[in-house]
Design an enzyme around this catalytic site. Structure first.
Site, mmCIF file in Angstrom:
data_model
loop_
_atom_site.group_PDB
_atom_site.id
_atom_site.type_symbol
_atom_site.label_atom_id
_atom_site.label_comp_id
_atom_site.label_asym_id
_atom_site.label_seq_id
_atom_site.Cartn_x
_atom_site.Cartn_y
_atom_site.Cartn_z
ATOM 1 N N SER A 190 -93.590 -44.064 -85.617
ATOM 2 C CA SER A 190 -92.833 -44.542 -84.468
ATOM 3 C C SER A 190 -91.970 -45.754 -84.843
ATOM 4 C CB SER A 190 -93.807 -44.961 -83.380
ATOM 5 O OG SER A 190 -94.702 -45.927 -83.901
ATOM 6 N N GLU A 213 -96.686 -56.720 -85.347
ATOM 7 C CA GLU A 213 -95.247 -56.637 -85.612
ATOM 8 C C GLU A 213 -94.567 -57.990 -85.472
ATOM 9 O OE1 GLU A 213 -92.926 -53.465 -83.581
ATOM 10 O OE2 GLU A 213 -94.400 -52.235 -84.638
ATOM 11 N N CYS A 232 -104.878 -46.874 -86.298
ATOM 12 C CA CYS A 232 -103.467 -47.180 -86.070
ATOM 13 C C CYS A 232 -102.928 -47.664 -87.410
ATOM 14 C CB CYS A 232 -103.321 -48.274 -85.007
ATOM 15 S SG CYS A 232 -101.615 -48.812 -84.765
HETATM 16 N N1 DGL Z 1 -98.167 -46.884 -85.760
HETATM 17 C C1 DGL Z 1 -98.545 -46.338 -84.499
HETATM 18 C C2 DGL Z 1 -99.882 -45.593 -84.626
HETATM 19 O O1 DGL Z 1 -100.457 -45.473 -85.705
HETATM 20 C C3 DGL Z 1 -98.715 -47.395 -83.420
HETATM 21 C C4 DGL Z 1 -97.482 -47.980 -82.853
HETATM 22 C C5 DGL Z 1 -96.936 -47.255 -81.634
HETATM 23 O O2 DGL Z 1 -97.573 -47.255 -80.567
HETATM 24 O O3 DGL Z 1 -95.842 -46.718 -81.751
HETATM 25 O O4 DGL Z 1 -100.386 -45.085 -83.646
#
Ligand code: DGL
Length: 266
Positions: free
Chosen positions: A11, A153, A185
């Site tokens: 994302s 972030e 995540c």
């Molecule tokens: N990098 C995304 C994940 O692993 C989290 C960030 C988002 O919510 O876009 O779920």
């Protein structure tokens, strides 16, 4: 085909932790990374939206002649894997959930496993379902921790604000008595140490980056898709460029990089 790039998407920039681990594991591979910074956070989007974004990005990676696609985002891995596979047709598709689940569940024991991630990932309940399918005696408790990704972030790591937010989430009674914690995540490898410190080494903390990179390396070797030339190239695309994304991206990839903006949605 085997010297074509590996396509990775997320994302935004969190998936760069996976790209970095893959670069360390497979230094001969060319990588094309796409971060959908225009649409982040996926953790707050509808399933249909995430599936459509993921399909369009996969189409882009295929146009770039990628030999494999890596969904370096838990939110997209949890609900868009099938959509990506349909779009990718016959090239391998990897996600960030299966390798971690397999690693934990294969040691099958009466583990008490905690899972933290975005709202999308936690609501999908995919970790609990998949762990229990392999190891029905494990107990799995999941908690959405939506403040963590934006906090990371913004660079709030290893300081008072992050200590407070992390402690607040981890002291939730859902996570009382866990002996393992899965960081579901791709942003969270950056706070792995801080979480370990919170538990004073009493809980095994697992992030996906190295496990996923090792899994991909093994699979690509099996299907004879490892690059045999030493000339490597990395390209990093985002759907919305800002200087601040570029600054954070360097921090996630742990080295200098240039982000290039590309508009996939006309
Ligand atoms: N990098 C995304 C994940 O692993 C989290 C960030 C988002 O919510 O876009 O779920």
């Amino acid at each position: 085909m085997q010297n074509n790039p590996i396509g990775i998407f997320d994302s935004g920039i969190g998936g760069l932790t996976i790209a970095h681990a893959l670069k360390e594991e497979l230094p001969n591979e060319n990588i094309i990374y796409f971060g959908d910074t225009e649409h982040l956070p996926y953790g707050e989007k509808s399933e249909t939206a995430i599936q459509n974004f993921s399909k369009r990005i996969t189409q882009f990676l295929i146009e770039k002649k990628c030999k494999a696609v890596v969904i370096a985002c838990n939110s997209a891995s949890s609900i868009a894997l099938q959509s990506v596979k349909e779009m990718a047709k016959n090239i391998p598709v990897f996600n960030v959930i299966t390798p971690v689940v397999t690693k934990v569940a294969q040691q099958c024991s009466e583990f008490n496993i905690g899972v933290i991630g975005t709202k999308t990932t936690i609501q999908s309940n995919i970790y609990e379902r998949e762990i229990k399918a392999i190891c029905p005696i494990a107990k799995v408790s999941s908690l959405a921790t939506p403040l963590l990704a934006p906090m990371i972030e913004e660079g709030f790591i290893n300081e008072n604000i992050s200590h407070t937010v992390i402690a607040n989430y981890l002291s939730n009674k859902k996570l009382a008595n866990i002996d393992h914690l899965i960081l579901a995540c791709t942003h969270y490898p950056l706070i792995h140490q801080e979480i370990k410190d919170y538990y004073k080494n009493k809980v095994v903390v697992i992030d996906s980056a190295n496990t996923v990179a090792e899994h991909i390396a093994k699979q690509l070797k099996t299907v004879n898709l490892l690059n045999n030339s030493a000339k490597t190239e990395y390209h990093f695309y985002v759907s919305n460029y800002t200087k601040s994304f570029e600054k954070s991206a360097k921090f996630f990839f742990r080295e200098d990089l240039k982000l290039e903006e590309i508009n996939l949605w006309g």
